[in-house]
Write an enzyme that holds these catalytic residues in place. Structure first.
Site, short mmCIF file in Angstrom:
data_model
loop_
_atom_site.label_atom_id
_atom_site.label_comp_id
_atom_site.label_asym_id
_atom_site.label_seq_id
_atom_site.Cartn_x
_atom_site.Cartn_y
_atom_site.Cartn_z
N ASP A 8 -10.12 0.27 13.94
CA ASP A 8 -10.86 0.09 12.69
C ASP A 8 -12.24 0.74 12.74
O ASP A 8 -13.23 0.20 12.23
CB ASP A 8 -10.97 -1.40 12.33
CG ASP A 8 -9.59 -2.02 12.14
OD1 ASP A 8 -8.68 -1.32 11.67
OD2 ASP A 8 -9.42 -3.21 12.48
N ASN A 34 0.83 -1.21 0.00
CA ASN A 34 0.00 0.00 0.00
C ASN A 34 0.86 1.26 0.00
O ASN A 34 0.52 2.25 -0.66
CB ASN A 34 -0.98 -0.01 1.18
CG ASN A 34 -2.19 -0.86 0.87
OD1 ASN A 34 -3.04 -0.47 0.07
ND2 ASN A 34 -2.27 -2.03 1.48
N ARG A 71 3.28 2.48 25.55
CA ARG A 71 2.73 2.80 24.23
C ARG A 71 2.81 4.32 23.99
O ARG A 71 3.18 4.79 22.92
CB ARG A 71 1.27 2.32 24.17
CG ARG A 71 0.64 2.43 22.81
CD ARG A 71 -0.75 1.84 22.79
NE ARG A 71 -0.81 0.43 23.14
CZ ARG A 71 -0.47 -0.57 22.32
NH1 ARG A 71 -0.03 -0.31 21.11
NH2 ARG A 71 -0.54 -1.82 22.71
N MET A 82 1.27 -2.28 12.34
CA MET A 82 0.67 -3.30 13.21
C MET A 82 0.77 -2.94 14.69
O MET A 82 1.06 -3.80 15.53
CB MET A 82 1.31 -4.66 12.93
CG MET A 82 1.17 -5.13 11.50
SD MET A 82 -0.54 -5.17 10.92
CE MET A 82 -1.09 -6.64 11.77
N ARG A 83 0.53 -1.69 15.02
CA ARG A 83 0.54 -1.26 16.42
C ARG A 83 -0.72 -0.48 16.70
O ARG A 83 -1.14 0.34 15.87
CB ARG A 83 1.71 -0.30 16.69
CG ARG A 83 3.07 -0.89 16.53
CD ARG A 83 3.54 -1.66 17.73
NE ARG A 83 3.47 -0.92 18.98
CZ ARG A 83 3.50 -1.49 20.17
NH1 ARG A 83 3.58 -2.80 20.28
NH2 ARG A 83 3.46 -0.75 21.26
N ASN A 129 -6.44 5.20 7.57
CA ASN A 129 -6.00 3.81 7.64
C ASN A 129 -6.68 3.03 6.53
O ASN A 129 -7.80 3.36 6.13
CB ASN A 129 -6.40 3.23 9.00
CG ASN A 129 -6.01 1.77 9.14
OD1 ASN A 129 -4.88 1.37 8.83
ND2 ASN A 129 -6.94 0.94 9.60
N HIS A 145 -8.14 -0.76 5.68
CA HIS A 145 -8.51 -2.01 6.35
C HIS A 145 -9.05 -2.98 5.30
O HIS A 145 -9.89 -2.60 4.48
CB HIS A 145 -9.58 -1.73 7.41
CG HIS A 145 -9.98 -2.96 8.16
ND1 HIS A 145 -9.14 -3.57 9.07
CD2 HIS A 145 -11.09 -3.71 8.09
CE1 HIS A 145 -9.75 -4.66 9.54
NE2 HIS A 145 -10.93 -4.77 8.97
N GLU A 164 -7.33 -2.34 -2.75
CA GLU A 164 -6.68 -1.47 -1.75
C GLU A 164 -5.76 -0.48 -2.44
O GLU A 164 -5.73 0.71 -2.12
CB GLU A 164 -5.87 -2.31 -0.75
CG GLU A 164 -6.72 -3.19 0.13
CD GLU A 164 -5.88 -3.92 1.18
OE1 GLU A 164 -4.91 -3.35 1.70
OE2 GLU A 164 -6.20 -5.09 1.48
C1 GRF Z 1 -3.14 -4.63 3.97
O1 GRF Z 1 -3.99 -5.71 3.72
C2 GRF Z 1 -3.88 -3.55 4.71
O2 GRF Z 1 -5.22 -3.46 4.35
C3 GRF Z 1 -3.74 -3.97 6.15
O3 GRF Z 1 -2.46 -4.53 6.25
C4 GRF Z 1 -2.05 -4.99 4.97
C5 GRF Z 1 -0.75 -4.30 4.66
O4 GRF Z 1 -0.19 -4.75 3.46
N1 GRF Z 1 -4.00 -2.86 7.04
P1 GRF Z 1 0.99 -3.95 2.80
O5 GRF Z 1 2.11 -3.86 3.83
O6 GRF Z 1 0.48 -2.58 2.44
O7 GRF Z 1 1.40 -4.72 1.60
#
Ligand code: GRF
Length: 215
Positions: A147, A16, A67, A92-93, A109, A111, A176
């Site tokens: 989310d 992304n 945090r 991922m936090r 974000n 999702h 995405e």
């Molecule tokens: C994607 O599926 C996004 O929707 C989710 O985490 C994944 C990240 O993939 N939040 P990348 O690192 O952008 O390839």
């Protein structure tokens, strides 16, 4: 045209991020990625940023006592770089309420599900288990709840009979990469107005309906 300075937070492969970098490569795009921050050293997202000539920072979260302390370090880097919009791209936090509040209306974000369905992890497995016929992805403004937050853009894909989680994930991921740059453009152009939990967007209407199975 003054382009909005974007900071992207990542933890992994960064596909992304790549979609955002590719969109920003067009000088007519109203935003530019100015900084990429990863909490995980050595991830491919950092390589993508470096290849695009974008500054990177690695801020491992483990050494921080809380945090809030980690978030403050991230915040300081973003502000020092003059960042105006933050994009979470596979970061991922969980973020503390204070950090989220500081970027209210300016942090988005992506999702991999049609929110508010399937918040959290393993969305594709859960969509298959639930037997939904349409699945997809959502770009939303970030609020303190995971989310949650006003929805900006969604794309739907059909769930097919022979799908497994990987095939479905790949179909969603393709979308995405389309909608994240679109959402960033709408926000950067000032076309998003937030009213409570809803976002009003000054943009052309949808192109059609997706029905699965086909009528
Ligand atoms: C994607 O599926 C996004 O929707 C989710 O985490 C994944 C990240 O993939 N939040 P990348 O690192 O952008 O390839």
């Amino acid at each position: 045209m003054i382009r909005k300075k974007v900071g992207v937070l990542v933890s992994g492969r960064g596909s992304n991020l790549q979609a955002l970098l590719d969109a920003c490569a067009d000088p007519a795009f109203p935003a530019e990625v100015a900084l990429v921050i990863s909490n995980v050293p050595g991830v491919y997202a950092l390589e993508r940023a470096a290849k695009a000539g974008v500054a990177t920072r690695v801020i491992p979260h483990k050494p921080f006592p809380s945090r809030e302390a980690f978030d403050a370090a991230v915040d300081a880097e973003l502000r020092a770089a003059g960042i105006e919009i933050v994009c979470l791209a596979g970061f991922m936090r969980l973020l503390s309420a204070g950090f989220v509040e500081g970027w209210r209306g300016r942090m988005i974000n992506i999702h991999p599900a049609l929110l508010p369905a399937f918040k959290g992890l393993h969305t594709h497995e859960r969509a298959l288990e639930a037997g939904v016929r349409l699945h997809g992805c959502t770009v939303h403004l970030v609020t303190p709840d995971l989310d949650d937050g006003p929805i900006l853009v969604q794309a739907a894909v059909p769930v097919l009979a022979d799908d497994d989680a990987d095939r479905l994930a790949a179909r969603v991921l393709e979308q995405e990469h389309r909608i994240y740059p679109l959402a960033l453009r709408l926000l950067a152009e000032g076309r998003v107005r937030v009213d409570g939990n809803r976002a009003a967007i000054a943009a052309p209407g949808p192109t059609g309906a997706l029905v699965n199975p086909a009528p």
